[in-house]
Each structure stands twice: as structure tokens, then as C-alpha cells.
Design an enzyme around this catalytic site. Structure first.
Site, short mmCIF file in Angstrom:
data_model
loop_
_atom_site.label_atom_id
_atom_site.label_comp_id
_atom_site.label_asym_id
_atom_site.label_seq_id
_atom_site.Cartn_x
_atom_site.Cartn_y
_atom_site.Cartn_z
N HIS A 162 13.36 -32.93 17.55
CA HIS A 162 12.64 -31.90 16.68
C HIS A 162 12.68 -30.92 18.35
CE1 HIS A 162 8.90 -33.88 17.48
NE2 HIS A 162 8.24 -32.51 17.31
N ASP A 205 13.62 -39.70 15.89
CA ASP A 205 13.23 -38.63 16.68
C ASP A 205 13.54 -38.20 18.76
OD1 ASP A 205 12.98 -36.27 17.50
OD2 ASP A 205 11.07 -36.02 15.97
N SER A 217 4.20 -34.83 21.57
CA SER A 217 5.74 -34.46 21.15
C SER A 217 6.84 -35.12 22.66
CB SER A 217 6.24 -33.80 20.31
OG SER A 217 6.20 -34.23 19.13
N1 ARG Z 1 4.45 -34.13 12.70
C1 ARG Z 1 5.83 -33.81 13.66
C2 ARG Z 1 5.06 -32.99 14.57
O1 ARG Z 1 3.97 -32.11 15.13
C3 ARG Z 1 7.09 -33.75 14.02
C4 ARG Z 1 7.68 -32.85 13.12
C5 ARG Z 1 9.04 -32.69 13.55
N2 ARG Z 1 9.54 -33.30 12.24
C6 ARG Z 1 9.71 -33.30 11.21
N3 ARG Z 1 9.76 -34.17 9.86
N4 ARG Z 1 9.38 -31.73 10.71
O2 ARG Z 1 5.65 -31.80 15.43
N1 GLU Z 2 4.92 -34.26 16.13
C1 GLU Z 2 3.64 -33.32 17.65
C2 GLU Z 2 4.48 -32.50 18.73
O1 GLU Z 2 5.91 -32.20 18.13
C3 GLU Z 2 3.41 -34.56 17.79
C4 GLU Z 2 2.63 -35.04 16.66
C5 GLU Z 2 0.98 -35.06 16.99
O2 GLU Z 2 0.70 -33.89 16.80
O3 GLU Z 2 0.03 -35.42 16.95
O4 GLU Z 2 3.73 -32.30 19.46
#
Ligand code: ARG
Ligand code: GLU
Length: 724
Positions: A88, A224, A654
Site C-alpha cells: 500500500h 502487504d 507502514s
Molecule cells: N490500515 C493500514 C494503514 O493505515 C493499511 C491500509 C492499506 N490497506 C488497506 N486494506 N486499505 O495504512
Molecule cells: N497502515 C499504516 C501506515 O500506512 C500503519 C498502520 C498504523 O497506523 O499503525 O502507515
């Protein structure tokens, strides 16, 4: 006192001060680990020293960590500058290189040799060379009686001087950031590499497996990750993209452990967490959890519903709005988990108990009382005053973020301002900048859908935002028509800027004519009245209150450090390099629900739904699973996928490497668990867990699914647990 009573009293005290006392909580400064954390890290199982992590005299682990584009983290995993980050995080690059014929999002991408690695304009990888405490220099000439504006401009001047004076090579850069709400300042000497090429990515079905349903949730089964490579000039220094550039030779590349982890094993996350606010008073946490999050969630409910319906009905729209939808949905879901987690973990009660203890200690000491006796009360008062303004701000931000005509309006404003300030030359310069973004925007813009989002969100906006913060002109334009649908039709039906051709036609005219047409356009007229009204009526008051809050938060931070002398404080995240550490650990989510700490490919297959947009997987993965063809990456006939630990992480982490006790790479951070997303305000060791993809799943996908074993050959694989 009776022994048991003493223990009770101690325990009570511990609980009371606990918001910041749990081991495993904290995003620590790498240069201070020796002083503050090394002992605890070793007691948790770490086998290396603080100097192995951060050292300015010789290569250390920090030399393998980069800020990836300023929004994610990546790490060097080969002597040829190969770096690993999340799918991502690389998604924009992957999407930009994709076409209908060669869809790397759908099918994945594996460069067979350096020649096939794809450049990405604007993408950077930043190493931290050195970190210096420059607090004294940054605060030179700052006095307690200064107003915030004078204080800030004094500091800005000092920082500019510090950056001029700092000893560094001419290919290096530097920046200075405030820490502890402006009580400390650190300077970072950096090397910013500008030629970063795309090397590999799994199909989205693996990289984003579970998409929105699984996002922020454990148990998780996503692979990921994506691979890039840093290129340098012939002297191994940063350089703009050139075909002559060569793979970067790093000061340090991470070794990769194939041995995995077990419950209780030491883990460390090394990266660039973006933003946390761990030292707010309970009143501010409550404002965010109970008032502001619901405002933002509510507006996004509406926007996501409209976009989602259109995406389901039309494959073309699904591609056009994929990125936009994912980004809206990501924060939307996080805020929900956050507010739930704050309630569930008793964060407010805990914070209030902490404040009571703080106040008690302050009141008991005349010197402290003179300095800090009223700081909490004042902060609470200002947050109360801020509330209606913060509501107006968040409604306005959310509406202008979700309704896309505001993007066009931002261009129009930039062009009009450039023309007003710098005449034709200024206009033409700005036009070139705007035109660079125009095709990308209109390719993913559907005015008919935007009109529906406009109707829904504006209806809520005008009903809910305190009237005194809405511009008169905006109110007039809104009320003039009988229904929201009519207002929208009037604007969208009569605008010339909603198509790329129409917008280009206007701005390609002579600058004075272009500016006149931009001023006249119906949609832009409304957008200007809308944002202008907020900027006139709410923003100045909000800024004034915010200045007071900033000053009080700075004082309150200082006060906490003085009052709780025996406790260690870590600064809030601010997109600078940090270390979080903890142990692999499951958790109890709720009554009778206990989560394990590992997931396996079996779990992917349990969730697998052929044809589903979230839970489908490539046929090849099913085949490998059936044959249990895991190469050296499986364990006992199973393929590990993701795991969790109690490292304190946030957005920006991330892509961060997860290291074992020896500093070997064992995984890649990418998310947090649902019950623990409140850790940006309130880390709670019962629920706060970060989610990582196991490095063996990454290698398995690269090698067995991607057929890119040549990339694995670049890496250094080790077996620390098999050492005798
Ligand atoms: N929650 C994670 C972050 O804050 C992953 C986001 C990307 N993945 C997703 N399934 N949308 O960035
Ligand atoms: N998915 C998050 C990012 O893009 C990291 C997950 C979190 O916020 O802990 O940095």
C-alpha cells in the site's frame, strides 16, 4: 505498613501514573536508547546493544532504514540497494505504471533485471546520517513572555541559521523538528535519494488481501509488500534520475532471518511514525473520541456509500475511484476503532486519574504550584472554547476533501493568486504546474458522481455547522434554491471546468481572460464562497485558540516531565526516526475471544472466495498451497503469513522493518488491530498490537509465486535460532 498494603499502594500508584508507564509503550529516539531503553530492551530479550542500532561513527542498523517518500518506511535488504516496503506504500507507483494491457496492480510486477526496473518521478528515499540536539540554539532569544507568533518567528530564524552552520557534505541535507511540544529541538542530517525504481510487487489480491473488510483487523492474511531499488550516481551519491545511475551500495543492509518467532520473542520496529498525541488532557481525548471522530465518520459514511454504489455498478468507476475510496475508507475505519477503543479501555478514566495525581503533586510543592498550578484547568477551558471551532474545521476539511470540485478550485485559486501577484509570468509558471496534475485528476473524476456527493455532504454541512462560521455568500447561494439537488444542478449543470477539455480551454486563454472566466464559473464561485467563508469567519478564531493551546500543551508537557521525574517520556511521533520494541503476543479482544499471534496460508484459503473483490486469490497461490510447495520458507508443512506483537506504532510505520533480538529482519509492519487503534492517544498493553507480514511469506511470494528468485539471491538469509 503491612507488606501487602505497601504492594497495594505501589500498584495503585503504578496504575494511576500508568498512561505512560507500560513497558512496550513508546516510540523512542534512536540516539537516546543507550541512556533510556537499552536495559529494558535487553530484559525483554534483545541480544544486541544500543550502539548496534544507532551509531554515527560506524555503520549501524539505522543506516538500513529510509523514509519512503515521506509517508512510509522502507529498509535496505541487499548490497545492491534493494529496499522493501508495503504494497500500500508502493501502490501509487504500481498504479502509475499500470495500463489496461499491463495491469501490475492486478497481475503483480517482477523486474527480471536492472534494465526492467521502473523509475518513479518524485519518489524519494531518505537516510538519517546523524541526529543532534539543537535545543539551545533553536530557542536562543526566546523568552517566556513572548507571544506565540514572535516566538515562532524567532525559532524559525534560529533554525535557518542552524541549518546554515551545520557541518555536512554538500550532497547531504538537513531539517530541524520540535519534540515534546516544542520543549526540545533536534537537527537531522540526511541523504535524500531521488532515483528510486520499482522492482517487484505481488498481485493486489495478495498485497491487499481482505481489502477494506480486513483492514485494521486481526486475524489478518495480507502479503502487504513491494520492492524498490535506490539508484545513485557513480560516486554512490544522491542524484536525479539518469540512465547512467547505478544501484546504491548501502552502508548497511539487513540480514533476513528464516527462523520466525514465537510468543514472547523480542521484536523491534524501526521507522518513521507520523503523528501521535499521547499527552493530551482527558478533555481533549474526549473531544476527539466523542465529538470530532463521529463528525468525520458521519460525513465519510455518506461519501463512501455513494462512491461504493457507483463502483459496484460500474467496473470503470471501480478503477477510477479505487485509490480515493481506499484512502477515505482507511481513516474512516480507523476513527471508529479508535473511538471504540478509547471507551473500551477506560482511557478517559485512566487519564483523569493521572491528572488528579499530577495536580496533587503540583499543589503539594509551592515552586511547582507557582509554575503549573493552573495549566490543566486552562487547557481544559481552551479545549472547551475550541470545540465549536474544531467542529466547523472538521466539517469543512472533510467536505472539501471528499467533494472533488474543491481540487479544481484550489488550482483556480493558485492561478488567480499567481496572476494577481506576479502577472503573466507568474500565471504561466503556475499554469505549467497545474497542467502537470490535470490529466491524472480528470482521468479519475466523474462529475455526475461528485454532484451526488456534493448534495449529500453539503446538506449535512449547512444543517450541522454553527451558522456563525459559514460565509454569507455561501449561505445565500445555498438557500437561493428550493432543494439541495437544485443548487447542485445549477452549479454542476452550468460549469465549464468539470471536464479536462473545458478546464484546459479556459486556462489556455490569455491570462487576464482565463482569470476572468475562472472567477465567473458557477462551481468555482460556490467553492470560493464556501472556503472563503470558513477562512474569514472561523479560521482566525481557531488559529488564536490553537496558539493558546499550543503554548499550554508545551507547558503541560514540561510540567509532566518535571512532576513525574522518575519516569521516562518519549516524544509524540512527528515523522522522524523512532524505535518501538516489545514482544510477540496474542491478546484477549473481548469476553471469550482470545486471539493467537500467527496466521498461516490455511487462513487465506479459509477466507478465499473466488471472484470476490476482496477475498479472491491468484490460481497459482491455490496451486502452491495444494502442493505445499513452500520451498525453504514453510515450517512443518505450513506457510506463516502475518503475526502480531505489542510494539507501539502508527501511520508512517507502514513498511517498517520488524527486527529480532539480533537485529535480523523477521517481518514488515503494516497495520494495527481493531481494539488497539486508539494507541495514538492511549497505548494500552492489553489491546495495542501491531500487525506484520512474516518475512518468509514475502520471500515465498517473491520466489515461488513471482518466480523472482534472483531477487532472493541478492539477500543475506540467516538462521539465528539454529546457532549452537
Ligand atoms: N490500515 C493500514 C494503514 O493505515 C493499511 C491500509 C492499506 N490497506 C488497506 N486494506 N486499505 O495504512
Ligand atoms: N497502515 C499504516 C501506515 O500506512 C500503519 C498502520 C498504523 O497506523 O499503525 O502507515
Amino acid at each position: 505498613m503491612h507488606m501487602k498494603l505497601i504492594r497495594h499502594a505501589l500498584l495503585y500508584l503504578l496504575l494511576v501514573i500508568s498512561p505512560f508507564l507500560y513497558a512496550n509503550e513508546g516510540m523512542w529516539l534512536p540516539q537516546l536508547l543507550g541512556q533510556l531503553n537499552e536495559k529494558e530492551m535487553k530484559s525483554l530479550g534483545m541480544k544486541i546493544s544500543a550502539a548496534d542500532i544507532y551509531n554515527i561513527n560506524k555503520g549501524s542498523l539505522k543506516d538500513a532504514i529510509v523514509s519512503f517518500g515521506g509517508f512510509c518506511t522502507a529498509e535496505v535488504i541487499s548490497e545492491k540497494g534493494l529496499i522493501l516496503t508495503n504494497h500500500h506504500c508502493g501502490k501509487d507507483a504500481i498504479q502509475n505504471h499500470s495500463t489496461v494491457e499491463r495491469n501490475f496492480l492486478k497481475d503483480g510486477f517482477w523486474a527480471k533485471n536492472h534494465g526492467e526496473e521502473l523509475p518513479n518521478e518524485g519518489l524519494t528515499a531518505t537516510f538519517i546520517v546523524r541526529i543532534e540536539d539543537v535545543t539551545t540554539g533553536a530557542l536562543k532569544g526566546v523568552t517566556a513572555s513572548m507571544d506565540e507568533k514572535t516566538r515562532q518567528s524567532t525559532i524559525d530564524g534560529n533554525i535557518a541559521q542552524l541549518q546554515k552552520d551545520v557541518k555536512k557534505e554538500d550532497w547531504q541535507s538537513s531539517f530541524v523538528r520540535p519534540f515534546y511540544n516544542g520543549n526540545k529541538y533536534y537537527l537531522f542530517v540526511t541523504e535524500v535519494f531521488k532515483d528510486v525504481r520499482m522492482v517487484g510487487a505481488p498481485p493486489s489480491a495478495i498485497g491487499e488481501f481482505g481489502v477494506d473488510t480486513d483492514n485494521w483487523v486481526w486475524p489478518r492474511h495480507a502479503g502487504d509488500f513491494s520492492l524498490f531499488r535506490i539508484y545513485a550516481d557513480k560516486n554512490n551519491r544522491p542524484a536525479a534520475y539518469s540512465p547512467q545511475n547505478v544501484p546504491y551500495k548501502p552502508k548497511r543492509a539487513l540480514s533476513i532471518s528464516l527462523d520466525g518467532v514465537q510468543e514472547g520473542d523480542f521484536t523491534m520496529v524501526f521507522g518513521f511514525p507520523g503523528r501521535t498525541t499521547e499527552y493530551l488532557p482527558a478533555s481533549a481525548v474526549q473531544l476527539n473520541a466523542e465529538v470530532l471522530n463521529p463528525v468525520k465518520i458521519g460525513l465519510r459514511d455518506q461519501a463512501l456509500k455513494i462512491l461504493g454504489d457507483h463502483m459496484k455498478a460500474d467496473e470503470g468507476v471501480k478503477i477510477q475511484y479505487a485509490a480515493k475510496y481506499a484512502s477515505l475508507a482507511n481513516a474512516w475505519k480507523k476513527w471508529q476503532g479508535e473511538s471504540l477503543g478509547i471507551a473500551k479501555s477506560g482511557a478517559l478514566e485512566k487519564r483523569r486519574a493521572y491528572e488528579a495525581e499530577f495536580q496533587k503533586r503540583v499543589n503539594a510543592n509551592p515552586a511547582l504550584k507557582a509554575k503549573y498550578g493552573t495549566v490543566l484547568q486552562e487547557l481544559n477551558d481552551f479545549y472547551t472554547r475550541q470545540q465549536p471551532l474544531a467542529i466547523a474545521r472538521d466539517y469543512t476539511n472533510e467536505v472539501t476533501n471528499a467533494v472533488e470540485i474543491f481540487d479544481i478550485n484550489a488550482w483556480a485559486n493558485a492561478l488567480i493568486n499567481a496572476y494577481t501577484k506576479e502577472g503573466e509570468a507568474g500565471y504561466n509558471k503556475m499554469k505549467a504546474q497545474v497542467l502537470a496534475d490535470v490529466p491524472g485528476f480528470y482521468k479519475e473524476f466523474r462529475p455526475d458522481i461528485d454532484e451526488k456527493v456534493f448534495v449529500a455532504l453539503m446538506t449535512t454541512y449547512f444543517a450541522k455547522v454553527p451558522q456563525e462560521y459559514i460565509g454569507d455568500k455561501a449561505k445565500e447561494l445555498w438557500k437561493d434554491r428550493s432543494t439541495p439537488e437544485n443548487v447542485a444542478r445549477e452549479l454542476y449543470g452550468k460549469s465549464d471546468v468539470l471536464s479536462e477539455a473545458g478546464f484546459r480551454k479556459i486556462i489556455e486563454q490569455k491570462p487576464d481572460e482565463a482569470v476572468e472566466d475562472l472567477r465567473k464559473d458557477k462551481v468555482l464561485e460556490f467553492a470560493r464562497a464556501f472556503t472563503g467563508g470558513y477562512n474569514d469567519k472561523a479560521a482566525p478564531q481557531l488559529n488564536a485558540v490553537q496558539n493558546d493551546i499550543n503554548q499550554l500543551q508545551r507547558t503541560y508537557m514540561q510540567a509532566q516531565m518535571e512532576v513525574f521525574k522518575d519516569k521516562r517520556f518519549y516524544p509524540d511521533a512527528n515523522s522522524t526516526l523512532r524505535v518501538a520494541y516489545g514482544q510477540v503476543k496474542g491478546y484477549k479482544a473481548r469476553d471469550a475471544v482470545q486471539y493467537g499471534y500467527y496466521t498461516y496460508l490455511d487462513g487465506v484459503m479459509e477466507k478465499y472466495k473466488p471472484g470476490d473483490y476482496e477475498f479472491d486469490v491468484p490460481a497459482k497461490l491455490v496451486e502452491l498451497y495444494k502442493k505445499k510447495d513452500y520451498g525453504p520458507y514453510g515450517v512443518n508443512g505450513k506457510m506463516p503469513v502475518d503475526f502480531i506483537a505489542n510494539n507501539h506504532t502508527t501511520g508512517g510505520n507502514s513498511g517498517s522493518p520488524v527486527l529480532d533480538a539480533y537485529g535480523n529482519l523477521i517481518g514488515l509492519n503494516f497495520d494495527r488491530v481493531w481494539e488497539g487503534t486508539m494507541s495514538d492517544y492511549n497505548y494500552d498493553q492489553r489491546y495495542s498490537r501491531n500487525i506484520m507480514v512474516d518475512i518468509r511469506y514475502v520471500l515465498f511470494i517473491v520466489d515461488k509465486l513471482g518466480g523472482a528468485g534472483h531477487l532472493v539471491k541478492e539477500m543475506k538469509l540467516v538462521h539465528p535460532k539454529k546457532k549452537v
